[in-house]
Motif scaffolding. Sequence first.
Motif, PDB file in Angstrom:
ATOM      1  N   UNK A 149     -92.311  58.675  85.184  1.00  0.00           N
ATOM      2  CA  UNK A 149     -93.299  59.019  86.202  1.00  0.00           C
ATOM      3  C   UNK A 149     -93.625  57.835  87.098  1.00  0.00           C
ATOM      4  N   UNK A 150     -93.365  56.629  86.616  1.00  0.00           N
ATOM      5  CA  UNK A 150     -93.794  55.425  87.333  1.00  0.00           C
ATOM      6  C   UNK A 150     -92.630  54.676  87.989  1.00  0.00           C
ATOM      7  N   UNK A 151     -91.424  55.220  87.888  1.00  0.00           N
ATOM      8  CA  UNK A 151     -90.245  54.527  88.438  1.00  0.00           C
ATOM      9  C   UNK A 151     -90.352  54.347  89.943  1.00  0.00           C
ATOM     10  N   UNK A 152     -90.736  55.397  90.636  1.00  0.00           N
ATOM     11  CA  UNK A 152     -90.906  55.345  92.093  1.00  0.00           C
ATOM     12  C   UNK A 152     -92.391  55.121  92.391  1.00  0.00           C
ATOM     13  N   UNK A 153     -92.761  54.011  93.036  1.00  0.00           N
ATOM     14  CA  UNK A 153     -94.180  53.703  93.278  1.00  0.00           C
ATOM     15  C   UNK A 153     -94.879  54.676  94.220  1.00  0.00           C
ATOM     16  N   UNK A 154     -94.129  55.549  94.899  1.00  0.00           N
ATOM     17  CA  UNK A 154     -94.767  56.495  95.825  1.00  0.00           C
ATOM     18  C   UNK A 154     -95.199  57.785  95.132  1.00  0.00           C
ATOM     19  N   UNK A 155     -94.770  57.968  93.883  1.00  0.00           N
ATOM     20  CA  UNK A 155     -95.040  59.232  93.191  1.00  0.00           C
ATOM     21  C   UNK A 155     -96.527  59.402  92.876  1.00  0.00           C
ATOM     22  N   UNK A 156     -97.140  58.388  92.264  1.00  0.00           N
ATOM     23  CA  UNK A 156     -98.544  58.509  91.840  1.00  0.00           C
ATOM     24  C   UNK A 156     -99.469  58.788  93.021  1.00  0.00           C
ATOM     25  N   UNK A 157     -99.387  58.021  94.123  1.00  0.00           N
ATOM     26  CA  UNK A 157    -100.276  58.342  95.251  1.00  0.00           C
ATOM     27  C   UNK A 157    -100.050  59.742  95.811  1.00  0.00           C
ATOM     28  N   UNK A 158     -98.787  60.222  95.774  1.00  0.00           N
ATOM     29  CA  UNK A 158     -98.535  61.575  96.273  1.00  0.00           C
ATOM     30  C   UNK A 158     -99.165  62.616  95.345  1.00  0.00           C
ATOM     31  N   UNK A 159     -99.076  62.392  94.048  1.00  0.00           N
ATOM     32  CA  UNK A 159     -99.725  63.302  93.098  1.00  0.00           C
ATOM     33  C   UNK A 159    -101.243  63.322  93.322  1.00  0.00           C
ATOM     34  N   UNK A 160    -101.809  62.149  93.588  1.00  0.00           N
ATOM     35  CA  UNK A 160    -103.247  62.091  93.870  1.00  0.00           C
ATOM     36  C   UNK A 160    -103.587  62.940  95.100  1.00  0.00           C
ATOM     37  N   UNK A 161    -102.715  62.902  96.093  1.00  0.00           N
ATOM     38  CA  UNK A 161    -102.975  63.652  97.326  1.00  0.00           C
ATOM     39  C   UNK A 161    -102.875  65.160  97.113  1.00  0.00           C
ATOM     40  N   UNK A 162    -102.150  65.562  96.056  1.00  0.00           N
ATOM     41  CA  UNK A 162    -101.982  66.990  95.777  1.00  0.00           C
ATOM     42  C   UNK A 162    -103.122  67.567  94.942  1.00  0.00           C
ATOM     43  N   UNK A 163    -103.963  66.703  94.400  1.00  0.00           N
ATOM     44  CA  UNK A 163    -105.039  67.178  93.528  1.00  0.00           C
ATOM     45  C   UNK A 163    -105.935  68.208  94.204  1.00  0.00           C
ATOM     46  N   UNK A 164    -106.188  68.018  95.473  1.00  0.00           N
ATOM     47  CA  UNK A 164    -107.140  68.887  96.173  1.00  0.00           C
ATOM     48  C   UNK A 164    -106.520  70.186  96.685  1.00  0.00           C
ATOM     49  N   UNK A 165    -105.222  70.383  96.466  1.00  0.00           N
ATOM     50  CA  UNK A 165    -104.563  71.559  97.033  1.00  0.00           C
ATOM     51  C   UNK A 165    -105.023  72.863  96.380  1.00  0.00           C
ATOM     52  N   UNK A 166    -105.195  72.864  95.063  1.00  0.00           N
ATOM     53  CA  UNK A 166    -105.615  74.088  94.374  1.00  0.00           C
ATOM     54  C   UNK A 166    -106.076  73.752  92.964  1.00  0.00           C
ATOM     55  N   UNK A 167    -106.691  74.734  92.310  1.00  0.00           N
ATOM     56  CA  UNK A 167    -107.106  74.525  90.924  1.00  0.00           C
ATOM     57  C   UNK A 167    -105.899  74.297  90.029  1.00  0.00           C
TER      58      UNK A 167
END
Length: 690
Positions: A149-167
Amino acid sequence: MNCVDWEVNVLKIPIKLTMFTEVTATSRHYVDRLFDPDPQKVLQGVIDMKNAVIGNNKQKANLIVLGAVPRLLYLLQQSSSSAELRTECAVVLGSLAMGTENNIKSLVDCHIIPALLQGLLCPDLVFIEACLRCLRTVFISPVTPVQLLYTDPTVIPHLMSLLSRSQRTQEYITQIFSHCCKVIYTPIRHNMMTTSLFLHSLSILSAPLTHQTVLFNHGAIQNIAPLLISPSYKVEHKHTFMSHLKCMCVCVSCSVLVDGELLSQVFVRMMQRDKPIEMQLTAAKCLTYMCRAGAIRTDDNCIVLKTLPCLVRMCSKDRLLEERVEGAETLAFLMEPDVELQRIASITDHLVAMLADYFKYPSSVSAITDIKRLDHDLKHAHELRQAAFKLYASLGSNDEDIRKKITETENMMDRIVSGLSESSIKVRLAAVRCLHSLSRSVQQLRTSFHDHAVWKPLMKLLQNAPDEVLVMASSTLCNLLLEFSPSKEPILESGVIELLCSLTQSDSPALRVNGIWALMNMAFQADQKVKVEIMRALGTEQLFRLLSDPDANVLMKTLGLLRNLLSTRPHIDQIMSSHGKQIMQAVTLILEGEHSIEVKEQTLCILANIADGNTAKELIMTNDDMLQKVKYYMGHSNVKLQLAATFCISNLVWNEEDGSQERQDKLREMGFVDILHKLTQASDPNLCDR
C-alpha cells in the motif's frame, strides 16, 4: 488525473499454482467467454462467472488455475471496456479474494493490488467502490504484504481524497488503513462492518511509527475524526472510522478536537453501557493506546474511572468469547507499565477470580445454545487461556500481594504448568510470561514454584522452542537460579549448563544476555565444581568473545559472571592458574577501551577479586602496565571507579598476607602512597574510609 497514470503489466505475470484442484469443463467455459470478441458477451460472461463463484471455493480455485485473473485484470484496465464491465470484473476479483489464503496469494502474485489502485483514479464512483471493496478483502488477509500500500507515495493522499465520496468509500478505506498499519498489540476482531471498524483503525494508530507517520502526515486525523460524529447509521456504528483513528493515537494529543469536543471525550461517550458492546470495547482500546502513547496520563479519570472498568466489564462470563479475549488483552496492555493501575484492576469486580473462569470455558453447564457458536468457542477456547495468562502476567508484574492472590487462585499453578505444554505456541508463550511475572517474587520462588516443580516443564520448554518463547523461558530460568530459590539445585543437576552455554552463542542478543545472566546467577556462591564446569562448558574462546560483544548488556552480564567465578580465594587461584593470562588480557582491553563507567567499574571489581587471591595477585603485581592503569583510575573523576581501584590496592597490600611488605614497597615506589593521601581528603566518605 486519468485512468492510466498507474500502469501495471498483469499479462506477463505467471500464476503460481498454489493449490491442487480438479479443473472442470464448466470452469473452462467461464474463462473462454472472457475472450469473446463481442463486448456484450464478455460482460455477460463476467456476470455469469460472478454468480458461479458465490460461496463456491472450489469454483474459485478452478478459475484461478485456469488463468481467469490476468484476463479479468486486463479487462478492468482497458479504457475501451465499459464502466459496467470494469465494475463487474472488480466484483468478481473481490469474490475470488474471499476464498482461501491460497487464492489471495495467487491474486497478489498477479499484481492485483497496483491494478486496483490504478482503477481508483477513474471518476466512476461505482467502479471505485468495487475496487476499494476488493482491495479491502485482499488487505485484511494476513498473507498480504501491507507494504504494497505504501510503495507508491501518491496512493495514500489519493485514498484520503476518496474518503468523502460516499459512506462505502469511508468504510472500505478505513478498513484498509486499519489492516495496513503495523500493530504492537492484537487487533480487535470485528463482526460488524461499520462503526467498530472506525474504532479499530484508531486502536492501531499507536503502532510502530513507520506506517502511522505516513497516514498521519497525510491528514488521517483531520479527515477521519469528523466521521466519528456523523449522524448516518453506518457511521453511527463507528466501526470503520474509529478503526483508522486508533492507528493514529500515537500521533495525537488529547487536545485534538472533534467538532469542539476532545477526542478522548468522544471515546468516553462511546464506552457508555447503552452503546453496542463492540463500540464500547473498541473505544476503550482507543483510549488505551492513547494512554500508552503518552497522550493521556495513567491517572486521568477517563482511564481510571472509565477505560479500566469498561475493560474489566468485558472480561465477565456473560460476554462473548471474542469480547472476553479482547477485553483481557487490552487491559493487560493498558496497565502493563503502571503499578497503580494494576492495583486498581486487581480489586475491581473480583478480576483475579473472574479470570479463573477463562480456563473452564465452555463449561458443561454453558448457557450457549447456538451449536455453531459452541463449535466456534470450542475451537477458540485456547485464546481465552492465552488472554488470561497475559492479564495475570500484567497484574502480577510488580506487586507482591497481587502475585500472592494470583497463585492462591483455584489451581492456578497447575494451569500454568499445563499451559507450558499446550499445543498452541501462543498459549505456551503467554503461560511462560505469566510464570516469569510471578518468578519475580522471592516468596513464590520458595513456595509455589518449589511445590509444583515448575522448573521441569520450563526446562522441557527450553529444549525446542521458537526464539520468542526461549527468551521468556530463559529469563524465567534466570530467576529460578537465584541463590534463595530451592529450584536452583535440581536445575543444576539436570545438566542445564550446556544448554545455557549454547544460548550464549545465539544470534539473538536477548538470548545471549539471558544465557550469560543465568550462568552468572548459577556461579554466585557456587561450589568450585560448578564453576569449573561452567568454564569448561563455556570455553575460554567463547568467554572472551562475549567480553567483546557489541551489546552492552551481554558485556555487563559476562563481567558479572567472571566476577562471580572469581570469588573465594581457592576458586580465584584455581581459575587464574588455568586462564589467568587470557583474563588479564581481557581486563586490559576493557580498561583501555571506550566503555561506560558501569563496565569499567565492574572490570575493576574483577581485578580487585583477583587481587584477593593468594597466588593470583602476583599476576597484577608482576604487570606494571596493569598497576599504572589502577593508579590512573584511583585519580579518576568518577567516585565509583576510584572506589573500585582503591579496593584493588587494598587487597594487594593487606598486612596479614605473605609478601605484603614487598608489595607495599613496590607500590610506594610507584607513587601510590601520594594518591592515597589525596584520597583521604576526598569529599566522599566511603572513599576516605577505603
